[in-house]
Design a protein around this motif. Structure first.
Motif, short mmCIF file in Angstrom:
data_model
loop_
_atom_site.label_atom_id
_atom_site.label_comp_id
_atom_site.label_asym_id
_atom_site.label_seq_id
_atom_site.Cartn_x
_atom_site.Cartn_y
_atom_site.Cartn_z
N GLY A 119 0.80 -1.21 0.00
CA GLY A 119 0.00 0.00 0.00
C GLY A 119 0.84 1.26 0.00
N ARG A 120 2.01 1.20 -0.64
CA ARG A 120 2.93 2.34 -0.70
C ARG A 120 3.40 2.56 -2.13
N PRO A 121 3.65 3.82 -2.49
CA PRO A 121 4.18 4.08 -3.83
C PRO A 121 5.64 3.64 -3.92
N MET A 122 6.08 3.40 -5.15
CA MET A 122 7.47 3.03 -5.40
C MET A 122 8.06 3.91 -6.48
N LEU A 123 9.30 4.34 -6.26
CA LEU A 123 10.07 5.09 -7.24
C LEU A 123 11.13 4.14 -7.79
N ALA A 124 11.09 3.88 -9.09
CA ALA A 124 12.05 2.97 -9.73
C ALA A 124 12.99 3.79 -10.59
#
Length: 557
Positions: free
Chosen positions: A474-479
């Protein structure tokens, strides 16, 4: 003298419970299973909404397993399917070994085949385990060629789901694990994605296998004579309900916004892999990333994995001072991929690590994250395999590993969890860090260098797995990646921004961190494993058939 009824019953009972061996099945049965596995690769990225295709393929696999006559033929069927799926799904390993590792083509091809055969042992194990728990045909058939084959039952469906999940979990755990192409990943854009936050990728695979088995059970009942409405409707309704609940759960918010949003810049340098470790390539990388980082400020600026392929102690003084002044003057926090090491009393560097270093504005303390889950043969050498690594030209092939749980990096008031490349395919480890951290992170950051795999499906598959991590937590991810695919993924698994692969550029975005726990963060894989092992144990207890009232039948399903 006519054969007695009791003798005939004993004959049919033996026929229905005795394994006749894989030789009783045509070799084309296994060729078809292998082709079906290869087709299943299309269920995964870059195929859009491939989760629906996967449902059809796994249902056909289950129907194909029904044709087998014992655990050996079932295991061979599962193994053939797994080999077809994995050799076509991870063929990009050949690119890393041959094109970039400079391993001779025949050896690289042989290594790929052998590795795929090893991975195929796990679906083979799952199919064999299912066979031992599923129960046999529940009625006497006149055609003895059909004797001993399986009929779809509720117990068989639950055993299939449980054996499937256990096999995938073992593949993602044994020998440090390789969970690439776990079946749940294809459901990121499929109808079962909503369950990810509760049971994780292996639990989604469990539900997928159950749903497919129930579909086969319902269809088989529809063609059975006599037809029974309850036998058709029961499994069909449960399968449809599972798909419907999965769709509804996709709208449930398990986490909530935490702290103020942050502005981010994700850098994609597109540095060619063959130049990355050359002296000229290192100089070019220093110049490139200095320009990209200092172009303008943001709350968080992230480079790819080993963007600067050297130790911080080796950074040119002008480069280090420029980044420090920029961070202080603009209030920007920087995350820079490089190598770490310990410095001995004699000044020598030891225990090299694949690391990330964080620069916080107004602070002289350097944040450091050391990669924990290392890539076998690329970052560490398993015991007895140094000869294999020596066949490839891969620098720093035996690194030290960091701690399983490390401190987050703070961007203003927002804690950020960092992982490097391969680590974000292990959802349990990310859930553990969020569960055990004193201050759980609100944003996930993954930095990768996928240039090792060229322009292949590995890039899209890796992004798909990153999306699963956002659904689970339930968290955003920066790739942030070297050659692609650099992207921003929101807390619902949706890609909100993405750079084209093999381009030099950056993504600018405003990202809201989240707080709170999903059920998966709290329980990890424990729930699906507990259910699976219990159901498998029950299947073993009730696997035997009985003879009653003049006909052969299995234990109640």
């Amino acid at each position: 003298m006519a054969e007695s009824i009791t003798s005939r019953l004993r004959h049919y009972a033996a026929a229905s419970t005795t394994t006749t061996g894989p030789g009783a099945i045509s070799r084309w049965h296994y060729v078809a299973a292998l082709a079906l596995g290869a087709l299943n690769t299309l269920s995964f990225a870059p195929t859009p909404h491939g989760g629906w295709l996967e449902i059809g393929i796994i249902a056909v696999l289950y129907a194909w397993l029904m044709r087998t006559r014992g655990w050996a033929s079932a295991a061979l069927t599962g193994g053939a399917f797994g080999f077809g799926n994995l050799v076509t799904g991870v063929w990009w390993l050949y690119v890393s070994m041959h094109h970039y590792g400079e391993m001779p083509a025949p050896l690289a091809g042989a290594a790929l085949v052998l590795f795929s055969l090893y991975l195929a042992l796990y679906p083979a194990f799952s199919a064999g385990l299912w066979s031992l728990c599923a129960g046999r045909a529940s009625q006497v058939v006149q055609d003895t060629r059909e004797a001993g084959r399986y009929l779809p039952t509720w117990r068989g469906a639950l055993a299939f789901a449980s054996a499937w999940a256990i096999g995938e979990w073992l593949r993602g755990t044994v020998f440090t694990g390789f969970p690439w192409l776990a079946s749940g990943y294809a459901q990121v854009e499929g109808p079962l994605a909503g369950f990810s936050a509760i049971v994780g990728v292996y639990g989604v695979g469990w539900l997928l296998a159950l749903t497919c088995a129930l579909i086969v059970q319902s269809v088989a009942a529809a063609f059975a004579i006599p037809r029974r409405r309850a036998a058709i409707a029961g499994p069909a309704l449960v399968a449809l309900a599972t798909l419907g609940v999965g769709a509804l759960l996709s709208h449930v918010a398990w986490t909530r916004p935490g702290n103020a949003p942050v502005t981010v810049r994700l850098l994609q340098g597109n540095v060619k892999q063959e130049m990355k470790f050359d002296e000229a390539g290192v100089r070019d990388a220093l110049d490139l990333y200095e320009r990209m980082i200092t172009s303008h400020g943001a709350d968080l600026i992230v480079t790819p994995e080993t963007a600067i392929p050297m130790l911080p102690q080796q950074f040119p003084e002008t480069f280090a001072n420029t980044l420090r002044r920029f961070a202080d003057n603009t209030g920007s926090s920087l995350l820079i991929g490089a190598f770490g090491a310990s410095i001995g009393p004699d000044g020598r560097y030891t225990d090299e690590t694949n690391s990330f270093f964080g620069v916080t504005p107004g602070s002289r303390q350097l944040y450091r994250y050391d990669k924990h889950h290392l890539v076998p043969f690329g970052e560490f050498v398993p015991l007895g395999f140094h000869w294999f690594v020596q066949l490839m030209n891969i620098p720093l092939g035996d690194l030290a590993r960091g701690k399983p749980v490390q401190h987050p990096f703070f961007v203003r008031d927002q804690p950020v969890d960092v992982d490097i490349c391969y680590e974000d395919i292990f959802g349990e480890e990310i859930a553990r860090r969020l569960r055990e951290a004193a201050v759980p992170a609100g944003i996930l950051v993954n930095a990768s260098n996928l240039a090792w795999f060229g322009d292949t499906i590995a890039l899209d598959q890796h992004l798909q797995m990153a999306r699963m991590r956002t659904l689970e937590t339930g968290r955003p991810m920066l790739a942030a990646t070297n050659t692609g695919t650099t992207a921003v993924i929101d807390a619902k698994g949706r890609v909100s921004a993405q750079l084209p692969a093999f381009t030099t550029g950056q993504i600018e975005a405003r990202v809201q961190g989240m707080t709170g726990r999903t059920p998966y963060i709290t329980l990890g894989n424990n729930l699906v494993l507990a259910v699976s092992f219990v159901l498998i144990a029950v299947g073993f207890v009730y696997r035997s058939g009985r003879v009653r009232s003049g006909h052969v039948r299995a234990e109640p399903q």
